[in-house]
Motif scaffolding. Sequence first.
Motif, PDB file in Angstrom:
ATOM      1  N   PHE A 174     -13.171 -11.050 -26.627  1.00 31.88           N
ATOM      2  CA  PHE A 174     -14.467 -10.933 -25.979  1.00 31.88           C
ATOM      3  C   PHE A 174     -14.464  -9.730 -25.026  1.00 31.88           C
ATOM      4  CE2 PHE A 174     -15.965 -15.064 -27.335  1.00 31.88           C
ATOM      5  CZ  PHE A 174     -14.795 -15.765 -27.551  1.00 31.88           C
ATOM      6  N   TYR A 179     -16.482  -8.179 -21.758  1.00 30.27           N
ATOM      7  CA  TYR A 179     -17.405  -8.489 -20.671  1.00 30.27           C
ATOM      8  C   TYR A 179     -17.645  -7.225 -19.830  1.00 30.27           C
ATOM      9  CZ  TYR A 179     -17.038 -13.580 -21.212  1.00 30.27           C
ATOM     10  OH  TYR A 179     -17.108 -14.868 -21.676  1.00 30.27           O
ATOM     11  N   GLN A 207     -18.767  -6.252 -15.803  1.00 32.03           N
ATOM     12  CA  GLN A 207     -18.980  -6.786 -14.454  1.00 32.03           C
ATOM     13  C   GLN A 207     -19.363  -5.627 -13.551  1.00 32.03           C
ATOM     14  OE1 GLN A 207     -15.596  -8.597 -12.404  1.00 32.03           O
ATOM     15  NE2 GLN A 207     -16.980 -10.009 -11.382  1.00 32.03           N
ATOM     16  N   GLN A 213     -21.031  -8.248  -8.876  1.00 29.85           N
ATOM     17  CA  GLN A 213     -21.875  -9.097  -9.709  1.00 29.85           C
ATOM     18  C   GLN A 213     -21.043 -10.034 -10.577  1.00 29.85           C
ATOM     19  OE1 GLN A 213     -25.301  -8.942  -9.390  1.00 29.85           O
ATOM     20  NE2 GLN A 213     -24.760  -7.562  -7.717  1.00 29.85           N
ATOM     21  N   SER A 214     -21.742 -10.805 -11.369  1.00 29.13           N
ATOM     22  CA  SER A 214     -21.090 -11.760 -12.254  1.00 29.13           C
ATOM     23  C   SER A 214     -20.598 -11.072 -13.521  1.00 29.13           C
ATOM     24  CB  SER A 214     -22.079 -12.872 -12.597  1.00 29.13           C
ATOM     25  OG  SER A 214     -21.450 -13.860 -13.373  1.00 29.13           O
ATOM     26  N   LEU A 215     -19.988 -11.860 -14.389  1.00 26.73           N
ATOM     27  CA  LEU A 215     -19.486 -11.353 -15.660  1.00 26.73           C
ATOM     28  C   LEU A 215     -20.547 -11.568 -16.727  1.00 26.73           C
ATOM     29  CD1 LEU A 215     -16.582 -13.379 -14.674  1.00 26.73           C
ATOM     30  CD2 LEU A 215     -15.970 -11.177 -15.668  1.00 26.73           C
ATOM     31  N   LEU A 231     -21.299 -11.193 -20.835  1.00 23.55           N
ATOM     32  CA  LEU A 231     -20.683 -11.018 -22.140  1.00 23.55           C
ATOM     33  C   LEU A 231     -21.416  -9.937 -22.920  1.00 23.55           C
ATOM     34  CD1 LEU A 231     -18.580 -12.006 -24.217  1.00 23.55           C
ATOM     35  CD2 LEU A 231     -20.274 -13.682 -24.987  1.00 23.55           C
ATOM     36  N   THR A 275     -18.602 -10.345 -29.023  1.00 21.57           N
ATOM     37  CA  THR A 275     -17.425 -11.057 -29.529  1.00 21.57           C
ATOM     38  C   THR A 275     -16.894 -10.286 -30.725  1.00 21.57           C
ATOM     39  OG1 THR A 275     -18.429 -13.153 -28.883  1.00 21.57           O
ATOM     40  CG2 THR A 275     -16.576 -13.254 -30.416  1.00 21.57           C
ATOM     41  N   GLU A 298     -24.410  -9.698 -27.777  1.00 20.52           N
ATOM     42  CA  GLU A 298     -25.319 -10.537 -27.005  1.00 20.52           C
ATOM     43  C   GLU A 298     -26.623  -9.776 -26.771  1.00 20.52           C
ATOM     44  OE1 GLU A 298     -24.510 -13.815 -26.262  1.00 20.52           O
ATOM     45  OE2 GLU A 298     -22.907 -13.221 -27.650  1.00 20.52           O
ATOM     46  N   LEU A 347     -14.119  -5.757 -19.042  1.00 18.99           N
ATOM     47  CA  LEU A 347     -12.976  -6.667 -19.185  1.00 18.99           C
ATOM     48  C   LEU A 347     -12.881  -7.208 -20.601  1.00 18.99           C
ATOM     49  CD1 LEU A 347     -14.407  -8.001 -16.096  1.00 18.99           C
ATOM     50  CD2 LEU A 347     -11.933  -8.117 -16.047  1.00 18.99           C
ATOM     51  N   GLN A 358      -9.282 -19.479 -20.767  1.00 22.08           N
ATOM     52  CA  GLN A 358      -9.707 -18.100 -20.963  1.00 22.08           C
ATOM     53  C   GLN A 358      -8.897 -17.164 -20.085  1.00 22.08           C
ATOM     54  OE1 GLN A 358     -13.928 -17.365 -20.419  1.00 22.08           O
ATOM     55  NE2 GLN A 358     -13.835 -15.491 -21.597  1.00 22.08           N
ATOM     56  N   PHE A 381      -8.254 -13.099 -18.917  1.00 20.41           N
ATOM     57  CA  PHE A 381      -8.920 -11.811 -18.812  1.00 20.41           C
ATOM     58  C   PHE A 381      -7.889 -10.702 -18.636  1.00 20.41           C
ATOM     59  CE2 PHE A 381     -13.403 -12.770 -18.471  1.00 20.41           C
ATOM     60  CZ  PHE A 381     -13.418 -14.105 -18.136  1.00 20.41           C
ATOM     61  N   GLY A 382      -8.217  -9.554 -19.192  1.00 23.35           N
ATOM     62  CA  GLY A 382      -7.413  -8.376 -18.920  1.00 23.35           C
ATOM     63  C   GLY A 382      -7.697  -7.864 -17.523  1.00 23.35           C
ATOM     64  N   PRO A 383      -6.921  -6.889 -17.079  1.00 25.41           N
ATOM     65  CA  PRO A 383      -7.086  -6.379 -15.704  1.00 25.41           C
ATOM     66  C   PRO A 383      -8.353  -5.571 -15.503  1.00 25.41           C
ATOM     67  CG  PRO A 383      -5.457  -5.102 -16.893  1.00 25.41           C
ATOM     68  CD  PRO A 383      -5.820  -6.247 -17.784  1.00 25.41           C
ATOM     69  N   ARG A 430     -12.151   0.160 -14.876  1.00 28.43           N
ATOM     70  CA  ARG A 430     -13.200   0.528 -13.905  1.00 28.43           C
ATOM     71  C   ARG A 430     -13.764   1.885 -14.288  1.00 28.43           C
ATOM     72  NH1 ARG A 430     -14.300  -1.297  -8.679  1.00 28.43           N
ATOM     73  NH2 ARG A 430     -12.473  -2.655  -8.844  1.00 28.43           N
TER      74      ARG A 430
END
Lengths: 114, 116
Positions: free
Chosen positions: B33, B35, B37, B41-43, B45, B48, B58, B92, B105, B107-109, B112
Amino acid sequence: QQPVQSPQAVILREGEDAVINCSSSKALYSVHWYRQKHGEAPVFLMILLKGGEQKGHEKISASFNEKKQQSSLYLTASQLSYSGTYFCGTPPRVGGGSNYKLTFGKGTLLTVNP
Amino acid sequence: SAVISQKPSRDICQRGTSLTIQCQVDSQVTMMFWYRQQPGQSLTLIATANQGSEATYESGFVIDKFPISRPNLTFSTLTVSNMSPEDSSIYLCSVFSGTGGYNEQFFGPGTRLTVL
């Protein structure tokens, strides 16, 4: 549909308790909780499943009220390491690959001071 | 568990250029997946990525802007095309990995990205 988290932010002193809420306008099949420290990736805390099952590996507790379509995360005797942004994530529906497509709330910033 | 690495960790790019972000997982997974961010803010998607098939995007994200490759079960790339300052975000990569009967779940680092 993005779940709604409250409060947006909370400041605690070490040892105090906090509750973070996550609610949805749609039926919830499961709720996933994550914590993200500044500059780091989100880390899984817990998953709550329909029927009351909980899976996690942190020393925290949570509730899942299917009727009210909400979940709450309980942080007791907070430690400095609890600081971060807490996100809840919900899947659109149960079953199959869609169960992994989480929609995350806007997050709750928790700050724990000495 | 799953350990995820991403390259690059950060980049500063010029408007109109493209950047390809790599994601490597230490175990084979069916779905990966991507994402986004935005700061504070939020994540959200983006898409996929399944091995051997087209990525599923999405609402609000299109293949021309965010082409994805998934050549095998441990690797994926996300390209941010024709960038504008609005694309400045953390990107991410994420996978689910099962332990103890449930899927967690990871997540990768993150990458940026700053677009000037």
